[in-house]
Scaffold this active site. Sequence first.
Site, PDB file in Angstrom:
ATOM      1  N   ARG A   1     -22.167 -81.807  42.737  1.00 31.87           N
ATOM      2  CA  ARG A   1     -22.184 -80.627  43.600  1.00 31.87           C
ATOM      3  C   ARG A   1     -23.208 -80.707  44.735  1.00 31.87           C
ATOM      4  O   ARG A   1     -24.062 -81.564  44.759  1.00 31.87           O
ATOM      5  CB  ARG A   1     -22.423 -79.357  42.775  1.00 31.87           C
ATOM      6  CG  ARG A   1     -23.670 -79.362  41.910  1.00 31.87           C
ATOM      7  CD  ARG A   1     -23.714 -78.079  41.063  1.00 31.87           C
ATOM      8  NE  ARG A   1     -24.869 -78.034  40.183  1.00 31.87           N
ATOM      9  CZ  ARG A   1     -24.879 -78.460  38.920  1.00 31.87           C
ATOM     10  NH1 ARG A   1     -23.791 -78.960  38.376  1.00 31.87           N
ATOM     11  NH2 ARG A   1     -25.988 -78.391  38.192  1.00 31.87           N
TER      12      ARG A   1
ATOM     13  N   ASP B   1     -29.093 -69.790  46.206  1.00 33.46           N
ATOM     14  CA  ASP B   1     -29.333 -70.825  47.224  1.00 33.46           C
ATOM     15  C   ASP B   1     -28.996 -70.412  48.665  1.00 33.46           C
ATOM     16  O   ASP B   1     -27.932 -69.848  48.913  1.00 33.46           O
ATOM     17  CB  ASP B   1     -28.468 -72.067  46.951  1.00 33.46           C
ATOM     18  CG  ASP B   1     -28.552 -72.564  45.528  1.00 33.46           C
ATOM     19  OD1 ASP B   1     -29.238 -71.950  44.710  1.00 33.46           O
ATOM     20  OD2 ASP B   1     -27.902 -73.590  45.244  1.00 33.46           O
TER      21      ASP B   1
END
Length: 577
Positions: free
Chosen positions: A190, A65
């Site tokens: 998250r 990411d």
Amino acid sequence: MAFSFNFFIISFLSFLLTHGILKLEASHHVYPNLQTLDESTTPASANQPYRTGFHFQPPKNWMNDPNGPLIYKGIYHLFYQYNPQDVVWGHIVWAHSTSTDLVNWIPHDPAIYPSQQSDMNGTWSGSTTILPGGKPAILYTGIDPKNRQVQNLAVPKNLSDPYLRVWVKTPKNPLMAPNSLNQINSSSFRDPTTAWLGPDGHWRVIIGSKIDRQGKAILFKSKDFVNWVQSPQPLHSANDNGMWECPDFFPVSTKSSYGLDTSALGSDLKHVLKVSLDDTKHEYYTIGTYDLAKDIYVPDQGSLNSDSGLRYDYGKFYASKTFFDTAQNRRILWGWINESSSVSADVKKGWSGVQAVPRKIWLDRSGKQLVQWPVQEIEKLRANQVTFPSKLLKGGSVLQVSGVTASQADVDISFGITEFEKAEVIDPKWTNPQELCNQKGASVKGNLGPFGLLVLSSKGLKEYTAVFFRIFKANDKYVVLMCSDQSRSSLDKSNDLTTYGAFVDVDPVHQKLSLRSLIDHSIVESFGGGGKACITARVYPTLAIDDGAYLYAFNNGTEPVMMEKLDAWSMKKARIN
Ligand SMILES: *[C@@H]1O[C@H](CO)[C@@H](O)[C@H](O)[C@H]1NC(C)=O
Ligand SMILES: *[C@@H]1O[C@H](CO)[C@@H](O)[C@H](O)[C@H]1NC(C)=O
Ligand SMILES: *[C@@H]1O[C@H](CO)[C@@H](O)[C@H](O)[C@H]1NC(C)=O
Ligand SMILES: *[C@@H]1O[C@H](CO)[C@@H](O)[C@H](O)[C@H]1NC(C)=O
Ligand SMILES: *[C@@H]1O[C@H](CO)[C@@H](O)[C@H](O)[C@H]1NC(C)=O
């Protein structure tokens, strides 16, 4: 308003001072076994036909990411999930690179890595918020010793350093954590977003989560960015989605393509909520309204809360994140492009994962979808322009575009259709564009289409990736399908050769049909209809490598189509780390 804002700045500063947030962590090296900064010494393989020329990637190892992108004192920052030790996921830190142009990047030491109780088992994704006074603050997910997902804060150690090289964590971490009262699933909590400031002087942030099969954007509020209180209801949730990873929530202007600060409010804007579905590895977004009084997000009527709705990208593109670029008043999107090869192939080449070219993102004039376009800075890598004037492409034609390095190129083509008589009638059951592209690949002749580009092609077309359109007739309009067909992209069939597809909301009767592809050795990033539909593919040709790669325009339908214009450029190599 101005008063409360100043008051806020002062109270935040005094908070930082009195609560010692800016003190450097004493625990800098208390977990030597978890210190993951030592780079592995194994060099990446020398034979590298798939490394990119202008897409962001680290020199070796695993990347996923994009994290906390921002601009600070004229310098763009990109952090990313990185494994300093291996080609597969693990030991994740926030690696860090900076750029002055979003094209050329220099590396820095990792900015965030396990160093306190609240993150000793992992430093996962998160976002940056620019606090009053222009001070960046990172909220990120830490994995604590009980392997619970918790949210932590880090701030720059030295605000005079434009490279923001050292980040310090508050000893108050974690700031948001699952507990017996809040019923947050500690394995599914998250990826905090960029926070936004409400007119009541409270910051808001959402964290991705789920309960059973319901995806949730849990909302927290804070007056001082340190003490966070969970809102009684999520900002938004949707049934049968599974885990929402990497949510992103931001306003878009209904009046222009300029970007807006994440805290912007007003009447000339809409809000966008994007989530990444852990279950399908697809992202989707909706456009809607942020109800400030109730602190909930309401998608527009007719929005689909699933990945059969709107997507930023209909190919390989995940865990994306936007930020507001104050230097050019635009919102910029970063997204991770995963590999489509086997783990053993990744191990052999010594790396895994690239970032898509940063894209400007804005609301289409229709108000019904977003539009994306590669940031204009990327165009400074263009060289050796080749231009074709308008040319009729008869059914079955293949036109070679020579004069550019076809393995590293930018190509922009547009088509004009005048004869619609023979367009095939669309079956109302054909609602899934990917399925339709799968059934009707480049080798399936139609009437109006397939026409488009054959990229990363070998001589004699043993290998090629076909990016193309087909036009169908519906009751009262024409439907444009865009496909990226990877079925012949590599002779190595161990790769994932999935075909991707999207419908493009353009009216081919009144508009030209444009297609731009950024070709970069193992990436084909395509923008249809001026950026209304984007499809990114990873491909691993065995013949169409470097000088063995060719570029063609083609029409494999029975009807002729007019190629209005074609421009192609070789792309120079960017400095990437
Ligand atoms: C988490 O930390 C504990 C304690 O240090 C360790 O025993 C465990 O293996 C870690 N788990 C993971 C998944 O890293
Ligand atoms: C902060 O950064 C500036 C600019 O890089 C540098 O000149 C200064 O020495 C730094 N201060 C500290 C305390 O490191
Ligand atoms: C909590 O999350 C974990 C990890 O995805 C999952 O296995 C578990 O079923 C979840 N529990 C609930 C109640 O959703
Ligand atoms: C990345 O690719 C691997 C191998 O093709 C696949 O197993 C995994 O699910 C993918 N993940 C995402 C987020 O696309
Ligand atoms: C065009 O269609 C023919 C017939 O279906 C097929 O053999 C050929 O491979 C197609 N061309 C491309 C570039 O896919």
